[in-house]
Design a protein around this motif. Sequence first.
Motif, PDB file in Angstrom:
ATOM      1  N   TRP A 403       0.836  -1.211   0.000  1.00 11.78           N
ATOM      2  CA  TRP A 403       0.000   0.000   0.000  1.00 11.78           C
ATOM      3  C   TRP A 403       0.866   1.255   0.000  1.00 11.78           C
ATOM      4  CZ3 TRP A 403      -3.964  -2.147  -1.649  1.00 11.78           C
ATOM      5  CH2 TRP A 403      -4.520  -3.293  -1.089  1.00 11.78           C
ATOM      6  N   HIS A 404       1.943   1.231   0.734  1.00  9.60           N
ATOM      7  CA  HIS A 404       2.861   2.375   0.728  1.00  9.60           C
ATOM      8  C   HIS A 404       3.473   2.565  -0.665  1.00  9.60           C
ATOM      9  CE1 HIS A 404       2.655   3.194   4.997  1.00  9.60           C
ATOM     10  NE2 HIS A 404       2.889   1.928   5.282  1.00  9.60           N
ATOM     11  N   ASP A 405       3.811   1.456  -1.331  1.00 19.25           N
ATOM     12  CA  ASP A 405       4.421   1.555  -2.657  1.00 19.25           C
ATOM     13  C   ASP A 405       3.456   2.149  -3.679  1.00 19.25           C
ATOM     14  OD1 ASP A 405       6.752   0.519  -1.679  1.00 19.25           O
ATOM     15  OD2 ASP A 405       6.454  -1.510  -2.485  1.00 19.25           O
ATOM     16  N   VAL A 406       2.216   1.713  -3.662  1.00 12.63           N
ATOM     17  CA  VAL A 406       1.231   2.277  -4.589  1.00 12.63           C
ATOM     18  C   VAL A 406       1.051   3.768  -4.320  1.00 12.63           C
ATOM     19  CG1 VAL A 406      -1.213   2.280  -5.248  1.00 12.63           C
ATOM     20  CG2 VAL A 406       0.019   0.113  -5.026  1.00 12.63           C
ATOM     21  N   THR A 407       0.987   4.135  -3.044  1.00 11.39           N
ATOM     22  CA  THR A 407       0.802   5.542  -2.678  1.00 11.39           C
ATOM     23  C   THR A 407       2.021   6.381  -3.086  1.00 11.39           C
ATOM     24  OG1 THR A 407      -0.658   4.966  -0.846  1.00 11.39           O
ATOM     25  CG2 THR A 407       0.440   7.092  -0.723  1.00 11.39           C
ATOM     26  N   ARG A 408       3.234   5.846  -2.925  1.00  6.96           N
ATOM     27  CA  ARG A 408       4.460   6.598  -3.234  1.00  6.96           C
ATOM     28  C   ARG A 408       4.737   6.697  -4.724  1.00  6.96           C
ATOM     29  NH1 ARG A 408       9.787   4.693  -0.867  1.00  6.96           N
ATOM     30  NH2 ARG A 408       8.922   2.614  -1.173  1.00  6.96           N
ATOM     31  N   PHE A 409       4.487   5.601  -5.462  1.00 10.64           N
ATOM     32  CA  PHE A 409       4.943   5.539  -6.846  1.00 10.64           C
ATOM     33  C   PHE A 409       3.811   5.654  -7.881  1.00 10.64           C
ATOM     34  CE2 PHE A 409       8.119   2.791  -4.519  1.00 10.64           C
ATOM     35  CZ  PHE A 409       9.123   3.753  -4.502  1.00 10.64           C
ATOM     36  N   VAL A 410       2.731   4.925  -7.668  1.00 13.04           N
ATOM     37  CA  VAL A 410       1.688   4.862  -8.692  1.00 13.04           C
ATOM     38  C   VAL A 410       0.765   6.068  -8.642  1.00 13.04           C
ATOM     39  CG1 VAL A 410      -0.244   3.518  -9.604  1.00 13.04           C
ATOM     40  CG2 VAL A 410       1.785   2.340  -8.707  1.00 13.04           C
ATOM     41  N   VAL A 411       0.331   6.454  -7.449  1.00 10.66           N
ATOM     42  CA  VAL A 411      -0.609   7.573  -7.336  1.00 10.66           C
ATOM     43  C   VAL A 411      -0.040   8.861  -7.942  1.00 10.66           C
ATOM     44  CG1 VAL A 411      -1.752   9.109  -5.665  1.00 10.66           C
ATOM     45  CG2 VAL A 411      -1.984   6.622  -5.463  1.00 10.66           C
ATOM     46  N   PRO A 412       1.200   9.277  -7.608  1.00 11.53           N
ATOM     47  CA  PRO A 412       1.730  10.493  -8.244  1.00 11.53           C
ATOM     48  C   PRO A 412       1.825  10.379  -9.764  1.00 11.53           C
ATOM     49  CG  PRO A 412       3.042   9.907  -6.324  1.00 11.53           C
ATOM     50  CD  PRO A 412       2.137   8.758  -6.590  1.00 11.53           C
ATOM     51  N   ALA A 413       2.151   9.186 -10.267  1.00  7.53           N
ATOM     52  CA  ALA A 413       2.248   9.003 -11.720  1.00  7.53           C
ATOM     53  C   ALA A 413       0.884   9.125 -12.375  1.00  7.53           C
ATOM     54  CB  ALA A 413       2.884   7.644 -12.035  1.00  7.53           C
TER      55      ALA A 413
END
Length: 470
Positions: A403-413
């Motif tokens: 969940w942290h990875d999606v929030t850090r990497f995917v959401v901003p993209a």
Amino acid sequence: MTARKEILLNAFTMNCVGHINHGLWTHPRDRSQDYTTIGYWTELARTLEAGLFDAVFIADIVGVYDVYGGSIDLTAREAIQLPVNDPTLLVPAMAAVTEHLGFGVTVNTAVEHPYTFARRFSTLDHLTDGRIGWNIVTGYLDSAARAVGRDAMAEHDERYDRADDYLDFLYKLWETSWDEDAVRRDKDARVFADPAAIHEIRHDGPYYQGRGYHLSEPSPQRTPVLFQAGTSGRGQRFAARHAECVFISASDPEAARRTARELRAAVVAAGRQADDIRIFVGLSVVTGATDAEAEERLLDYVAHASPEAGLAHFAAGSGIDFSRYGPDDEIAYGPTNAIQSTTAAARRKGLSKRQLLDGLKLGGRYPLLVGSGDTVAAEMARWVDEGEIDGFNLTRTVVPECWHDVTRFVVPALQARGRYKTAYAEGTLRRRLLGEGDRLAPRHAGASAHLSARTASAAAPASHLSLKVS
């Protein structure tokens, strides 16, 4: 130029150790064993709200996976959705530490009476200030039927017939028992609620009967947002009448597009509009700062996953005991009384046990996106555009880092592409997902029950309403 659709995201999880991607509980960084603690869930809620997730979608089963090998041996050893705790009790704790995150909670219509169920979800709608949704399931495990005193599940289509009747009962309770102005809270007049504006309802359906008053005052949404997962012919007809959000399985955008078009056509045939539903595809994501980092992470995860546990889960959904087959034996994908769409997809491809296990390398059967945030965002956008869907149920891998990875990497993209919100809109879960009001759309079957009740009240005694929901 047509505006590009903003992508909706739900976190897909369950109140248990092993949900979809099985075996990852053995990873040294995985904390899913902490699922019995409140802190595990409140941390998840805060993380998802920071990532602007629309909702946390909490699955559930009643029963155990005992098809594979005819026992719960592998199920217990690999924690394949066993043990599993009640999902509804998580919601107040997560709602208390968030302001906008929605909650889609699975409850099986086969295991409790609609009268008491209606009060529980009205209570949750009040406590969340209108952020609750219900994922309607009809069950697919004979073990669940046996546990509540039945010999086996009802036949597939009959389960949906029962669910139709269940919903008709609920609409009467949620939409018609209390008038909008029934609650006055008038201390001077000593009138909390006007008895003339509270109506006894009667339901005499083919499967459920009841006479009484809804126990809860009207909640922000009255009826929770209605989620549904089922794409068989009968499941689609059920969705066309009731669902506001539909969860589908699809191996690629082309398959998603076929199902999405079928669903929207069924919705129109039921007298609603094609965009009255939101369609979500189940998806697994492994991401990182770069494509190489994501690929490395995937290899690490796969080393801890259990394809056989994934196959045991699939056995329960398909009703087929794959333990009886050799790696390359032809599998008899005959009709079963379990999840028909699951069996049909495997039958079309003629998959052997070896091929099934290869597709379950991460322990689960959902499509897998691997790459940097930008790579994953581009693929998500392609799925939505080509698949004609609205968003995704993202299933967990290693918790909580996934969940942290999606929030850090995917959401901003996604945000950089203009495909994801930068702030929550105000209002209830229904208003934010569907873009209309807090209550059911006027074209919905439940809303028509409300209108019918208001017409009937002019001719019936003030304290009693008996109506047919069509």
